[in-house]
Design an enzyme around this catalytic site. Structure first.
Site, PDB file in Angstrom:
ATOM      1  N   ASP A 111     -10.069  13.267  -3.210  1.00  0.00           N
ATOM      2  CA  ASP A 111     -10.186  13.120  -4.665  1.00  0.00           C
ATOM      3  C   ASP A 111     -11.610  13.260  -5.212  1.00  0.00           C
ATOM      4  O   ASP A 111     -11.813  13.269  -6.424  1.00  0.00           O
ATOM      5  CB  ASP A 111      -9.577  11.769  -5.112  1.00  0.00           C
ATOM      6  CG  ASP A 111     -10.166  10.583  -4.346  1.00  0.00           C
ATOM      7  OD1 ASP A 111     -11.353  10.636  -3.970  1.00  0.00           O
ATOM      8  OD2 ASP A 111      -9.432   9.604  -4.126  1.00  0.00           O
ATOM      9  N   HIS A 126     -10.878  15.362   5.256  1.00  0.00           N
ATOM     10  CA  HIS A 126      -9.744  16.207   4.862  1.00  0.00           C
ATOM     11  C   HIS A 126     -10.089  17.115   3.690  1.00  0.00           C
ATOM     12  O   HIS A 126      -9.209  17.567   2.965  1.00  0.00           O
ATOM     13  CB  HIS A 126      -8.528  15.338   4.523  1.00  0.00           C
ATOM     14  CG  HIS A 126      -7.938  14.649   5.714  1.00  0.00           C
ATOM     15  ND1 HIS A 126      -7.158  13.516   5.637  1.00  0.00           N
ATOM     16  CD2 HIS A 126      -8.024  14.949   7.036  1.00  0.00           C
ATOM     17  CE1 HIS A 126      -6.785  13.141   6.857  1.00  0.00           C
ATOM     18  NE2 HIS A 126      -7.304  13.995   7.718  1.00  0.00           N
TER      19      HIS A 126
HETATM   20  P1  NAD Z   1      -2.086   5.644   3.392  1.00  0.00           P
HETATM   21  O1  NAD Z   1      -1.372   5.886   2.126  1.00  0.00           O
HETATM   22  O2  NAD Z   1      -1.405   6.012   4.665  1.00  0.00           O
HETATM   23  O3  NAD Z   1      -2.490   4.088   3.506  1.00  0.00           O
HETATM   24  C1  NAD Z   1      -3.165   3.424   2.469  1.00  0.00           C
HETATM   25  C2  NAD Z   1      -3.417   1.976   2.903  1.00  0.00           C
HETATM   26  O4  NAD Z   1      -4.221   1.335   1.914  1.00  0.00           O
HETATM   27  C3  NAD Z   1      -2.133   1.164   3.042  1.00  0.00           C
HETATM   28  O5  NAD Z   1      -2.224   0.358   4.201  1.00  0.00           O
HETATM   29  C4  NAD Z   1      -2.141   0.290   1.756  1.00  0.00           C
HETATM   30  O6  NAD Z   1      -1.503  -0.947   1.937  1.00  0.00           O
HETATM   31  C5  NAD Z   1      -3.603   0.116   1.517  1.00  0.00           C
HETATM   32  N1  NAD Z   1      -3.997  -0.086   0.108  1.00  0.00           N
HETATM   33  C6  NAD Z   1      -3.456   0.452  -1.008  1.00  0.00           C
HETATM   34  N2  NAD Z   1      -4.137   0.075  -2.109  1.00  0.00           N
HETATM   35  C7  NAD Z   1      -5.144  -0.741  -1.674  1.00  0.00           C
HETATM   36  C8  NAD Z   1      -6.186  -1.446  -2.321  1.00  0.00           C
HETATM   37  N3  NAD Z   1      -6.368  -1.408  -3.651  1.00  0.00           N
HETATM   38  N4  NAD Z   1      -7.037  -2.176  -1.559  1.00  0.00           N
HETATM   39  C9  NAD Z   1      -6.895  -2.252  -0.206  1.00  0.00           C
HETATM   40  N5  NAD Z   1      -5.914  -1.589   0.456  1.00  0.00           N
HETATM   41  C10 NAD Z   1      -5.044  -0.843  -0.254  1.00  0.00           C
HETATM   42  O7  NAD Z   1      -3.498   6.362   3.264  1.00  0.00           O
HETATM   43  P2  NAD Z   1      -4.397   7.041   4.362  1.00  0.00           P
HETATM   44  O8  NAD Z   1      -4.482   6.185   5.567  1.00  0.00           O
HETATM   45  O9  NAD Z   1      -5.645   7.427   3.669  1.00  0.00           O
HETATM   46  O10 NAD Z   1      -3.599   8.339   4.773  1.00  0.00           O
HETATM   47  C11 NAD Z   1      -3.125   9.221   3.759  1.00  0.00           C
HETATM   48  C12 NAD Z   1      -3.591  10.651   3.904  1.00  0.00           C
HETATM   49  O11 NAD Z   1      -3.246  11.339   2.706  1.00  0.00           O
HETATM   50  C13 NAD Z   1      -5.071  10.741   3.998  1.00  0.00           C
HETATM   51  O12 NAD Z   1      -5.331  11.464   5.124  1.00  0.00           O
HETATM   52  C14 NAD Z   1      -5.549  11.458   2.732  1.00  0.00           C
HETATM   53  O13 NAD Z   1      -6.160  12.677   3.075  1.00  0.00           O
HETATM   54  C15 NAD Z   1      -4.328  11.804   1.943  1.00  0.00           C
HETATM   55  N6  NAD Z   1      -4.291  11.187   0.595  1.00  0.00           N
HETATM   56  C16 NAD Z   1      -5.411  11.196  -0.167  1.00  0.00           C
HETATM   57  C17 NAD Z   1      -5.407  10.607  -1.424  1.00  0.00           C
HETATM   58  C18 NAD Z   1      -6.684  10.632  -2.217  1.00  0.00           C
HETATM   59  O14 NAD Z   1      -7.501  11.526  -2.040  1.00  0.00           O
HETATM   60  N7  NAD Z   1      -6.911   9.649  -3.081  1.00  0.00           N
HETATM   61  C19 NAD Z   1      -4.252  10.004  -1.918  1.00  0.00           C
HETATM   62  C20 NAD Z   1      -3.090  10.019  -1.100  1.00  0.00           C
HETATM   63  C21 NAD Z   1      -3.140  10.614   0.157  1.00  0.00           C
END
Ligand code: NAD
Ligand code: ZN
Length: 282
Positions: A111, A126
């Protein structure tokens, strides 16, 4: 209890020589971007979208023109990312870097919010939605360097690299796509070098990213210990302290890869850690 853990993290950070942070989608949920696997995650709500996403890179390789056409005509699952703004969690990490404590942030997020928050040394594992990348030579380009709408109208997709004529795709790494070699190499080096790893908002189930804490955990240093008989013995101890800040426990917590979990929101816990660091350093 949580206050004690926050104070512990602040002390660990102050005593560190080379602290790094790893971040995932969880750090950006408070900026209005959904994660994938949290309770309101995109995959949690829409498993079919997950199945389609897994085929994305295969499809790009076999039909880059069709892939680009679909990309330019369907809205992103993550919403309008370019409008999103960093939150207190991103700013807290940028501040820890300015304080000279944090040396690098490795993010899985695409992002661009760490960059917007003023991160210094940033590895986007990524990729980033703010960029495009040549899949042959890894050159990155800003979106402004290509007129994608015009290429679509002129039936000239996919875009080609001005340096090597390779095919250009979005920088964001698709499922099944190898991590670009430069960023994979540099991330591994950071994981191998650090003595504190602060892991924020990731479920740690996406590989090879999730190998970084596991790799760091394997590194041991030698320490002298005085034995009962008054002699010194050399013992091998872990070289890194791994701290998780996450809304829920993860496999890193369950497998004992992390030393401790501060369970809470990154937008609240990280600024509280920075506040403690500043207090203790005064
Ligand atoms: P994930 O969705 O697998 O896990 C997110 C984790 O963060 C969960 O355990 C959740 O409980 C926790 N979480 C959510 N909100 C939170 C908060 N405010 N404070 C603390 N913890 C919180 O995410 P991941 O492990 O990053 O894997 C997802 C993949 O998808 C990544 O590789 C990424 O590249 C991509 N992705 C990126 C975005 C982005 O760029 N913002 C968004 C979605 C997915
Ligand atoms: Zn190229």
């Amino acid at each position: 209890m949580i206050e004690e853990l926050i104070a512990r993290a602040a002390r660990d950070l102050i005593n560190s020589q080379y602290a790094i942070a790893l971040t995932g989608a969880g750090i950006s949920t408070e900026s209005g971007i959904p994660d994938f696997r949290g309770p309101s995650g995109i995959w949690t709500k829409n498993p079919e979208a997950e199945r389609r996403a897994y085929r994305s890179y295969e499809r790009f390789k076999s039909d880059p023109k069709g892939w680009w056409l679909e990309r330019l005509t369907t809205p992103s699952l993550l919403g309008d990312l370019e409008q999103a703004q960093p939150n207190a969690g991103h700013y807290a990490l940028a501040e820890l870097e300015r304080l000279g404590i944090l040396k690098c942030v490795i993010t899985q997020n695409v992002d661009g919010l760490h960059e917007k928050a003023g991160a210094g040394k940033l590895l986007e594992y990524h990729g980033s939605i703010l960029k495009l990348r040549c899949i042959s030579c890894n050159s990155r380009f800003s979106h402004h360097e290509f007129d994608l709408q015009k290429l679509m109208e002129e039936d000239a997709l996919p875009p080609h690299c001005p340096k090597c004529d390779g095919i250009v795709k979005t920088d964001g790494v698709a499922f099944g796509e190898p991590i670009p070699g430069d960023v994979a190499h540099n991330s591994l080096e950071e994981a191998w070098r650090c003595d504190i790893m602060l892991i924020c908002g990731t479920s740690a189930v996406v590989f090879p990213f999730a190998n970084l804490p596991r790799t760091a955990r394997e590194r041991k240093i030698e320490r002298e210990r005085r034995t009962d008989t008054g002699l010194y013995a050399v013992e091998k101890v872990p070289a890194v302290t791994i701290i998780e800040v996450n809304a829920e426990p993860t496999p890193l917590t369950d497998e004992g890869i992390s030393d401790y979990l501060i369970q809470g929101k990154t937008g609240e816990v990280l600024p509280a850690i920075v506040e403690q660091v500043k207090k203790l350093r005064m």
